[in-house]
Structures are given as C-alpha cells and as structure tokens.
Design a protein around this motif. Structure first.
Motif, short mmCIF file in Angstrom:
data_model
loop_
_atom_site.label_atom_id
_atom_site.label_comp_id
_atom_site.label_asym_id
_atom_site.label_seq_id
_atom_site.Cartn_x
_atom_site.Cartn_y
_atom_site.Cartn_z
N ALA A 186 1.12 3.45 7.14
CA ALA A 186 0.73 4.09 5.88
C ALA A 186 -0.49 4.99 6.05
CB ALA A 186 0.45 3.02 4.82
N LYS A 221 3.98 11.50 16.18
CA LYS A 221 3.09 12.32 15.36
C LYS A 221 1.89 12.81 16.17
CE LYS A 221 5.00 10.87 11.30
NZ LYS A 221 5.44 11.40 10.08
N LEU A 224 -1.29 6.97 8.20
CA LEU A 224 -1.00 8.31 8.73
C LEU A 224 -1.08 9.36 7.63
CD1 LEU A 224 1.86 7.46 11.24
CD2 LEU A 224 -0.39 8.41 11.79
N GLN A 225 -0.86 8.92 6.38
CA GLN A 225 -0.97 9.82 5.23
C GLN A 225 -2.38 10.40 5.09
OE1 GLN A 225 1.69 10.58 3.37
NE2 GLN A 225 2.95 9.19 4.59
N LEU A 226 -3.35 9.68 5.66
CA LEU A 226 -4.75 10.11 5.50
C LEU A 226 -5.16 11.11 6.58
CD1 LEU A 226 -6.31 6.62 4.63
CD2 LEU A 226 -5.67 8.43 3.03
N GLU A 227 -4.20 11.58 7.36
CA GLU A 227 -4.43 12.58 8.40
C GLU A 227 -5.55 12.20 9.39
OE1 GLU A 227 -4.30 16.71 6.79
OE2 GLU A 227 -4.38 15.63 4.87
#
Ligand SMILES: [Fe+2]
Lengths: 640, 615
Positions: free
Chosen positions: A79, A148, A81-84
């Motif tokens: 999850a 990613k 990963l959404q926060l870059e």
C-alpha cells in the motif's frame, strides 16, 4: 478507534510528496521504538542520519511502523507504494508466530505426527508453515518493488538471547513417557549447577534435551549457562537460539514475541534472490559486540531495542538506503555519531518501563533490578514516578482511580502516561517493587517501610480474607502457566478453559500478606486428578515449614489449616503446595490434545499435578461461624 | 521455579488440619448458557440463595458464554465449595437440540455457508463436558428440557398449589410454545407447538423489520406500539395462522430464519408495502403503526391460547415464562380479558430464568419434594458491595465525596433534596437484581413529576430512543392512589393505567399506562425509605426508575462499575452504599479509566494487545 490510533505514530496526515527524498519505515513495535515512542523513535534516529548526509531539507522519513503489526505487513508494504517512496525499510518478524494451533483440516495430520514423533512433529510442522509464509511475504513484496524499481531494505530482527529467559516449565507429554526421568535429570542438574560442576550439569541437560527432543527450554538453558561458564560463547549462543525456537509449537502459554530462526533464514534467503538491501541484525550485533551475545545493552526486553540498539540498527539501515538510493558506500560505523539520542529523562522513563515490562513477563530479579538501577542512573527525577508507582501498585483500588495515578499523570510525561497508565496491571510485584525500593536507596530515598506498611493496610489477612488464586497474589508465585486462567484481560479470549487452578509442576507457590503474631487460617479445596506414582500426600508449607499433609484424592475435598502465629511472617508469606509425582501418560496424553484441537479448544500438552478450586487465607483469630465437626480422617493426617 | 527444600524443624509449630465436612444442605446449581444471557443460580435446600447473569461479571452484554464467574459467585454466596455441590441442573436437552439442528442442517436449498455453520454448532463440545471441564465438576448433571425449565421457573416460584402454565419463547430445544399444568410438586405438559412455528420469532421478525436488534429490541417494539394504530393488523395476520387447540403456524413465505441469517424475507416488505427500516434511522408513523399491529396480533393469539389453556386446565392461576412473557402489555391483557384470576410471571422470564427452573426441577427429582413453596418476593439475588470497599476506593482516590456511614436518615434526606432539585441519581445499594430489570438496587432515579426528565435521561444517560417511557417505582401502600392496580407488582411485569392526580408525564406512556414496580420495606428497606421521604416532602410516593447502565452495556454490578458508569454518563449524582459523589468531585483521570474499561478489542487484536501490554 482511539485504541487503534495508539499503535501508530502520532501523525495526523501525510503530505503529498514534495521535493524531498522520501524514505518510509514500516514494521512492528520494535520499529515503533516501544517504550521510547513518541519521545524517541527509530524513524527519528534514521532521519537525523539521512539529513546529515543529504541536507536537512533534502530527505524525510515517514514513520508507518505499527505496534502489534503482524503478517499484514505485506499489505502495508504494498500500500505504501502509493506514497511514492524513494526507499522503503521493512523492520518486521517478531510477531510472525508459528501457525499453531493448526487449521481443523490439518488436525488428522497433526495426529499422525504426534503419534509417530511426539511433540517434535507439530514443532516441525509449525516451523515449516511459518517458513513458507515468510518466504511468501518476501516474494510478494519484493517482486512488486522490483517491478516498480523502488529500493527495498529489510531489517532482520534479533532476539535478546543474552538476558531474556522464558520461564522454566515442565516438558510436555513425551512420546517415550520418560517425563519422570526428565524431572530427575533437571533436579540433578540444578544441584550440579549449584555446586558449579558445569560439566556434569551439561551432561545431565544434554540427556534432558535428548529425551524432550528440544521441545522445552529447560535443558537448553542449562546447556547455554554451562557453555558460557566454560567459555564457549558460540555454543552458548547456539543453545540460546535453540531455546528461543523450542516453544514455537506451544500455544498454551503466550510466549513473548520473537523472530524464530526459520523466519530469519527465510528472510535472508528470499531477500538475496531479489538483491534487496538487508540489515542482518544478528550479524550486525555480533560485529558490534565483538562476538558477544546480544543482551541488556541492546535490548529493553525480548526484542525491543535500547537507544544503543536503535542507533546501530538505524545507522546500518541508513547505509543501506545510501547505497540503494545514491549508490554511495558508507560504513555504518561512521554514521552512528550522526544520529540523535533521547534526553536522560526519557532514558530514565524507558528504563523504568522496561523494569515493569520485564517483571510482568516473569524475568529474573537481576534483570528487573538492572533496569530500575538504570532508570535512577539516567535521571533522579524518575524517583517521583517510582514513589507514586509503589502506591498505585499496592492499592486495591483500580489503578487509574488512585490518587497516586492522578499524581503520576500530573507529572506530565508522555511516556509514563502512554505506557504505564494505559497498560500497567496491578499485582503484588514482589520482585519489581523490591527493585524499585533498591533503586530509590541509590538516591538515598527510603521506601521499604512505606511499602511494607501499605501492603499490610491494603492486603493483610487480618483485615480481610485473601483469595490466594486472585491474579494479584498468584502472579507473585512466578509460575506463568498456572495463572493463565486468571490473567486479566484474557478471559474474553479463552472461554472454554478450566476456570480453576491447575498445577503444572511438583510445587505450586502462593503468597499472602500476614501480620506478626496473627495466626492464619488457610482453606483449600483441591484434588489430584491423575494417578500418582506414589502414595505421598499433598504437603502445604508456609515459609518453609510444613503445616499440613493431606491425603491425595481424585475428588474435590476441602481442608482447613490453622497456621500458628509463630509460623507467620510480618509482610509477605510464601505458601507452597507440593504435589505427588504423577504417573505420566506418555503418548496417551496426545488423545486429549487431538480432541482439543478438533473442537477448537486450546490444547493441553502438559501433565497436571494437582488442581485447586478455592484457596483462601483469613485471620485465624476470627471465630468460626459454622464450626465443622472434625472428621475421623483428621487423625490419619499428619498433623504437626 | 527454584523452590527451596522445606526445613523439617516444626517444633515451634502447632498447626491443625481438618477436613471440612460436606455442607449438610442439598446444593443444586442451575445453569443456562450458550444461547443468550447465561446465568447461574444456587438452590440450597430449596431456597433460592443466589442468581446472577454472567454479563454482570464479564461486562459483555447478553454474554452467552458459560457462566464461570456466576458459578463461582453462587458458591461463595452459599458458603460452599465445589465439593459441596450435589447436582448441576442444565436448562435444555442437548440431544433434542441436536435433533433440531440436524433437521435444520438438512433443509433443502440451504446455502453451503449456513449449512457449515449449523454443522459447526453441532460438533461443538456437549454442555455436560463443558461443565466438567470448565467448572471441574464431576457429580451428577440433571438435564432439564428447555420449556420445562421455563415452566418450572414460573410455577415453583409462584406460590401457587396449582396452576395452568404457558411458556412462549423463540426456540429452545424443539418446542416454542407449551401448555401445561402444575399441581403440588408436579409439572406436566399436554401440548406443544414445535419449531419453526414460533410466536417469539413471529414478533422478532417484525422487530428486525423495524430496524431493531432481534432478541434485544422486542421491548422497543412493545414500547413503540402505543404511538401507532393497528392499521396493518390484517396484513400481519397473514404471517400467522391460528389453528385448532394450542396450535398455530407461521407462513414461512415471510420468514427467512430457517435458511438465512435474516429473520424475514423480502415478501414481508412487499406485504407491508415499505422496505425495512435501517437501524438507527428515523422513526415515522408507519413504523409505529406496524409495531402496534404486531402487538395487537400477538395479544390476540396469546389471549386465545390462554383461553384454550384454561379450557384444558381450569385453574384460577396462570404461570407464564419464556421470552415472550416479558411482553408485559400482552400479559396484562391475558389477565384482564382472560379466564384466569391470578397471574405469576417469572421476573427473569427470558433464558436467564431457566437456570431457576432447571434447579427447581432437579430439586424435585432428587427429593420428591417441592422447593420452598413461597412466592418469590424479590430478585435481590446477586452480589452486594460493602460500604467498607466503597470507602476504601474513594479514600485512596482523589475524588470528592460525602460520607453518610451510620447516618442513613441524613443520606435519604440529602438524596431527596437532590431529586427535588431535578438531579438524576445513580443508585447502587445492596444485592444486585437478577433478571432484566433494575428494581431499586442498581437503578437510575429521578423525579417523575418533571416532564423534561424523560428526554433528559434518554438523551444524556441512556442514549436510547426517545419514544420509550420510563417506569415508576411506587410505595406499595400508596400505589392504588396513583395507579389502577389493586395488588403488588414487585417485578415491573404489569402495566396499568395512571390515575394519579399528579402530572407524571415522565413515566406515563402515550396511552396513559405505566409499567409499575411496587416497593415495600420488607424487600428493599432503603429504597422504600427513599420513596417515603420523597412522598413526605412532595406528596408523591413515586420515583422514575430505570436500569443503571448506558446503552450497550450490562447493568452495573460492582462499586467500580457504578462509578465508571457514572463517569461515562451524564448522571448528576452517584449514591453507592453510604457514599455520595457529584460530577464536580470526579478526578480527571477517571475518564481514562472509564474509557479503558469500555474498550472491547476484537479477538485477533486482543492477542497482540496482550502481548504488548506491560503485563
Ligand atoms: Fe427460552
């Protein structure tokens, strides 16, 4: 909701990513900085280093560590990963438990394992399940990160091998039925240790571990102690690791969190496949301690780190981040001085909280005293908390309703508010309060007399009857398995367990608070549920003197014992009930285990020596309301 | 575990050991558990010595777990140990129940999940084994059929020598309604209605449809009914077909409980023309009309069946128990319009009360004698708190409080002054009530003459629906001056019309009725004293009385429970035994304690919670 909130860092919201490099730390309480958080955290230590390296406005560390995080770390890792993030650090593994008890569908398999191999079968089953699960977590997470191209750093946790000791308990039902021999070996080994005959003690303990197939800590701890005394640190470490791993199958007493060998191994092997950066803390600490076994210098308890432990670990993690993000190679040792440390006051509070935590997890007086002493060494200010603590811990009034709790609260310390006032539970705490009194003495504060006085005021049998089975008193017996049934906050979880006392060892220890010159009446309703190997009676001692011998009975029987005034101490009195040696059931004991598993109950792996339904101590001077007739058996009983 | 060897020098000691002989009385423990509202009681030589629901100890509302703490309390209250227990009486027949569960599990078209959950329940440990394992009890266990337990819980405690007995509930083992008789020491049954036809589930289905919790919100439907008109009675009569003798049948088109977790089908919504009410959403006239309609239909059926029962058992006395017997409005109508002269309803008519019945049946089976045949006069059968303990707690806290030890008159006067000022009082005295009602020992009290009290207590203390009225407690000697009632009503199990010259709007229902508790010095001296003093000062021998708890929480038991409920709610004043606290006297930290006691971690979480506590 409020409760959930307490597990996370106190950040209201996470801002959208700006120009700063973003490093995210996720994991469990050890990554939260348990007992320091929110005053000091691993994330702070890490951020300080990275900012020193990159510039204050160049990098941020987002703290998403969560107390009680378990295997759900997988979902969190994906999850975030959404926060870059520019890098993510995962510091997890202590809450990855063995999958025991198993799913009902696996019960027939466990049945076969037990019958063919004994407890070592389910132990291996639990290890295999755990290992597969850890490999799956690493693969699930690392493969996504690889795709990613987000750098990933894993921190493999270490365990406080040097100082943490699981409480000594009996061996479970053994396939070979050699439990009595095992007990004899243990008793002999204790004598050998006392005589400092370490070769002999090691030899006896070796035989114990052969009999129990390393499914019990007891023999392994003796082997570790002997190895240490004989100067073989590597062997000691190996035995301590085996001891840590030996309890994975045992769901009956909740073992402290820990990272098992299989978890460490799976983490090492799987992360290597993805070429992830890894901080291998077992290796790191070994280097740092120059081959020494990690202990109280680096740990506050089983797995949570001291400032020193946090600093080293975060320096090593920072080195990994630098390598992964900037491709610069910096030795972690050079980064340690760049980090930050908490104030002395915070250190003192953390050490005091560690003393409470260790004491309530049944650790030795030596270790508890160490943390108490550390607390006053860091800051004499802690004396205020300690003084109030003596009061609130000794009251019968619920903790937060006590005036002393109000006074603690008014001191305004966030750590004490958060940990002590939230999670402490009142108990007699003979060891802990002893440690506190001793530490206060270092500051020339005399607290013993006040403690003694308070204990008598609140708990003396002369003032009111004492239920010896109440957790407040029973916990002072130092036998965790025996008090699970009265463990506060646990009764909502284990609803089908027996609601009375079960003895898992030859001796059961209880305490009451007496007064000099005041006789005491003990009333006990007990039975010996299993066949015994001899006709020995059940013996009751008060302060080392036998006051009653009661014939063993399979059915419940009630007895009254009048303890004369000269046998009663002013203050804490020890009561020991000695049970006759049972006939151990061997593998037939597993039938019950399988039934329990099939019905979804917590299985009973251990032999029961005796059971107590009620046990009270009262003022022996009180006139009895209904005088029971003295039965003819009384003359048969050895009356001293 | 390094326990040192004992010394063997006891020349100084002269200890004495005596075996405690078995308690001479016949000690029977009654147990109900596993479905709803677990409870334990102790019948000692036929005298009901103690009875308590497990929820009061575990603080889990309607706790259905085996009553382990309640069991221990019963032993303590009887001054006995487990070795003195002669029999444990269990409130339902596991074999019969298993039969029903098997039958349900084989229903055609059952979803796999539902089938799975039914079979899971079937393989669960049998209650006899649980009793052995949990209590450590090895003696005889008397299994008593569920509706026999209900019937006995009414008859043996009614004081009647003969009676007709009607039991009505959702379901126990197989039957849902039974018709029987009691004569001397014997209780018999001549007819029953079997699952799935059930008046309890009939009412519960509408309860669920109206957005209330099934098994819990039924009394809310009853409370809502007087606001409505029975304009849907015809539709609702479609749900139930009343057939000959004692029988009736549910029209299963409208009921889903056999195959689903819902009580009713979509057909019900079609029939009534509106979708079900969302829980907690606004209540409108439609809902009130439906409530009134289902209440009317229930009363019709009950009345008809009561007449039928009388035709078979022409006694003057009727005994009732079972969850549906808690519908005091229907009971009142059965008595008023029906053929019986006297009615006794077991105060704990729900499943908690079956422990009483099971114990009484066991007593009869063992002794062939009736348990003490006096009418149950009170339900103060739970734990008492001592003034000393309350004192200890308050003195070691930083609370400000008033101490009235040894000054009861002053205490009473003080509390009456506050009541007259319009204060809401939390009142915890003596032994706790058994059963669903607070009857002046764990109560919230207020001045019933103040019309605003109803809304105030509803909004601030009970956090419950505003439509529900509160009940009055009245001095028995003066009850007839204010209520249309000519006999004692100690258990708040009857409704009657308010005829008082005083405006009592806080306790008067919209239809002019009230659910009265009559109070005497004999059974509750301090509460009676309070009512007397209030009467002397105001000419009103009545107080508003509601249970001492906040929504979602069991009624308070200990002094600490009472204090915590006081802290959490907006009650103005707390009276525990001889001590009085007001809100200004609450130390700031008590809020945290109250909050923590209220936290209910989910199972999975709680394991971890335990791991990281300083424990
Ligand atoms: Fe029932």
């Amino acid at each position: 909701m409020l409760q959930e909130w307490n597990y996370w860092a106190n950040i209201g919201r996470i801002e959208p990513k700006g120009a700063k490099q973003r490093v995210i730390l996720i994991g469990e309480s050890v990554a939260r900085g348990y007992l320091y958080d929110p005053q000091y955290t691993p994330a702070m230590a890490l951020e300080k280093i990275l900012q020193t390296q990159w510039g204050k406005n160049e990098v941020e560390v987002i703290d998403l560590a969560r107390t009680n995080q378990g295997m759900q770390v997988r979902e969190l890792a994906l999850a975030v990963l959404q926060l870059e993030p520019d890098a993510v650090i995962i510091f997890s593994g202590n809450n990855w438990r063995g999958c025991f008890p198993p799913q009902v569908s696996d019960v027939p398999y466990i049945d076969t394992l037990l019958r063919e191999e004994g407890i070592v079968g389910p132990k291996r089953y639990a290890e295999e399940k755990l290992e597969a699960e850890v490999r799956r977590i690493v693969n699930d997470v690392a493969s996504v990160y690889a795709s990613k191209e987000v750098p990933l750093v894993w921190i493999i946790p270490e365990f406080n091998l040097g100082d943490w000791r699981d409480p000594m308990i009996n061996a479970p039902h053994l396939l070979n039925g050699r439990n009595e021999e095992w007990i004899t070996l243990w008793e002999d080994a204790q004598r050998a240790l006392k005589a400092e005959d370490f070769h002999r003690a090691a030899d006896l303990a070796q035989r114990m571990t052969e009999i129990d197939q390393q499914t019990s800590v007891s023999g392994l701890y003796i082997l570790a102690e002997c190895s240490q005394k004989l100067g073989n640190l590597d062997a000691a470490r190996r035995y301590l690791e085996l001891a840590r791993d030996s309890v994975i199958w045992d769901s009956s007493k909740s073992a402290s969190p820990r990272t098992y060998s299989v978890s460490q191994k799976a983490l090492r092997e799987e992360t290597a496949k993805y070429k992830n950066e890894v901080v291998d803390t077992p290796e790191l600490f070994r280097q740092y301690l120059k081959g020494g076994i990690p202990d109280r210098r680096l740990f506050l308890d089983y797995c949570h780190l001291t400032t020193e432990g946090i600093q080293i670990t975060m320096a090593a993690a920072a080195a990994c981040v630098l390598r992964a993000v900037k491709a610069t190679d910096v030795a972690w040792t050079t980064l340690v001085p760049q980090t930050c440390a908490p104030s002395h006051e915070v250190e003192a509070e953390a050490a005091f909280l560690a003393a409470v935590h260790n004491a309530h997890w049944w650790q030795s007086a030596d270790l508890v005293r160490h943390y108490c002493a550390e607390a006053v060494r860091f800051s004499p200010e802690i004396a205020k908390v300690m003084n109030y603590f003596i009061d609130l811990q000794t009251r019968r009034t619920p903790m937060l309703m006590c005036k002393s709790a109000q006074q603690v609260s008014e001191l305004g310390s966030p750590l004490i508010q958060h940990y002590l006032l939230r999670y402490n539970y009142q108990q007699l705490d003979e060891i802990l309060l002893g440690g506190v009194v001793q530490a206060l003495k270092q500051l020339h504060i005399e607290a013993q007399a006040r403690l003694d006085q308070l204990r008598k005021e609140e708990h003396s049998v002369a003032a009111r009857d004492t239920d010896l089975l109440d957790y407040y008193y029973c916990s002072a017996g130092g036998q965790p398995q025996e008090v699970v049934w009265v463990l506060p906050r646990r009764d909502r979880l284990v609803r089908r367990e027996s609601h009375f006392y079960k003895a898992y060892w030859l001796k059961s220890k209880f305490v009451f608070i007496g007064e000099a010159g005041c006789p005491v009446k003990l009333q006990i309703t007990a039975r010996v549920p299993n066949p015994t190997a001899s006709n020995d009676p059940v013996a009751i001692e008060v302060n080392g003197n036998i006051v009653a011998r009661i014939p063993t009975a399979r059915e419940w029987e009630s007895w009254e014992v009048r303890v004369p005034p000269n046998a009663v101490n002013d203050g804490i009195n020890d009561v020991i009930v000695s049970w006759p040696m049972p006939e151990f059931p061997g593998k037939t004991g597993y039938l019950g285990v399988i039934n329990d598993l099939a019905e979804g109950n917590i299985p009973e792996f251990f032999c029961i020596f005796g059971e107590i339904h009620t046990f009270t101590a009262s003022d022996g001077r009180k006139v009895q309301i209904t005088a029971p007739e003295v039965s003819s058996e009384a003359s048969v009983v050895g009356v001293q | 575990m390094s326990i040192k060897e004992p010394s063997h020098d006891f020349s100084q000691l002269r200890s004495r050991v005596e075996r405690r002989p078995k308690h001479p009385g016949l000690n029977i423990i009654g147990v109900s558990a596993g479905y709803h509202d677990s409870a334990c009681c102790l019948l000692q030589d036929g005298v009901l010595v103690a009875a308590v629901q497990e929820e009061r100890f575990s603080r889990v509302k309607n706790d259905k777990a085996f009553p382990r703490k309640a069991f221990r309390y019963c032993l303590e209250a009887g001054g006995i140990s487990i070795a003195d227990v002669d029999s444990i009486a269990y409130y339902e027949d596991p074999t019969q129940k298993l039969g029903r569960q098997l039958w349900m599990g084989m229903m055609p078209g059952l979803p796999a999940e539902r089938r799975g959950s039914i079979f899971d329940r079937m393989v669960k440990t049998q209650p006899q084994q649980v009793i052995r394992r949990l209590f450590g009890y090895e003696g005889p266990i008397e299994i008593v059929d569920h509706h026999l337990s209900h019937a006995a819980s009414a008859y043996y405690y009614s004081g009647f020598d003969d009676a007709a007995i009607l039991t009505v509930d959702g379901v126990g083992d197989w039957p849902t309604t039974t018709y029987g008789w009691g004569k001397g020491i014997d209780v018999g049954r001549f007819e029953q209605v079997d699952f799935p036809d059930s008046l309890g589930f009939f009412y519960s289905a509408i309860t669920g449809y109206l957005g209330f919790e099934v098994n819990e919100g039924e009394y809310k439907v009853m409370g809502l009914a007087p606001y409505g008109e029975p304009i849907y009675a015809d539709q609702i009569r479609n749900l139930i077909e009343v057939t000959s003798e004692g029988q009736y049948r549910l029209n299963m088109k409208y009921f889903a409980f056999l195959t689903e977790d819902s009580m009713y089908t979509e057909e019900l919504a079609t029939l009534l023309g509106k979708p079900p009410r969302e829980p907690e959403s606004e209540m409108n006239q439609f809902h009130m009309d439906v409530a009134k309609s289902v209440q009317v239909v229930l009363e019709e059926v009950m009345l008809e069946k009561a007449r039928y029962l009388h035709s078979k058992v022409p006694s003057e006395n009727l005994c009732m128990a079972g969850g549906v017997a808690l519908n005091v409005v229907a009971n009142g109508r059965c008595l008023r319009e029906g053929p019986f002269k006297r009615l006794f309803v077991q105060p704990a008519a729900g499943d908690a009360g079956t422990s009483l019945g099971a114990a009484a049946v066991a007593h009869v089976r063992i002794t062939r004698e009736a348990p003490v045949k006096e009418k149950m006069s009170h339900v103060y059968l739970g734990p008492a708190n001592t003034s000393e303990d309350a004192c200890q707690i308050l003195q070691t806290s930083s609370a400000k409080f008033k101490d009235f030890r040894g000054k009861e008159d002053e205490l009473i006067r003080y509390v009456v002054d506050r009541l007259i000022e319009g204060k809401v009082i939390g009142w915890s005295q003596g032994r706790m009530e058994f059963g669903p009602r607070s009857l002046g020992c764990r109560s919230i009290l207020a001045d019933p003459r103040r019309p605003e009290m109803r809304d105030r207590i509803n909004a601030l203390v009970k956090m419950r629906e505003a439509f529900r009225p509160f009940a009055p407690a009245v001095l028995q000697s003066k009850a007839h001056e204010h209520f249309d009632i000519d006999h004692p009503s100690p258990f708040m199990l009857e409704t009657c019309q308010v005829i008082s010259p005083i405006d009592l709007s806080a306790i008067t229902h919209i239809d002019g009725s009230a659910r009265v508790q009559t109070v005497t010095r004999e059974t509750n001296p301090r509460f009676a004293a309070l009512l007397e003093e209030f009467d002397r000062r105001t000419g009103c021998p009545i107080l508003l009385n509601t249970s001492f708890n906040v929504r979602g929480e069991p009624i308070v038991c200990t002094t600490v429970d009472a204090i915590m409920c006081f802290v959490r709610s907006q009650i103005d004043l707390l009276v525990v035994e001889d001590f009085v606290l007001d809100r200004a006297g609450i130390p700031p930290l008590w809020d945290l304690q109250a909050q923590q006691r209220f936290e209910k971690p989910g199972d999975g979480e709680a394991v971890g919670h335990l791991v990281y506590t300083l424990l």
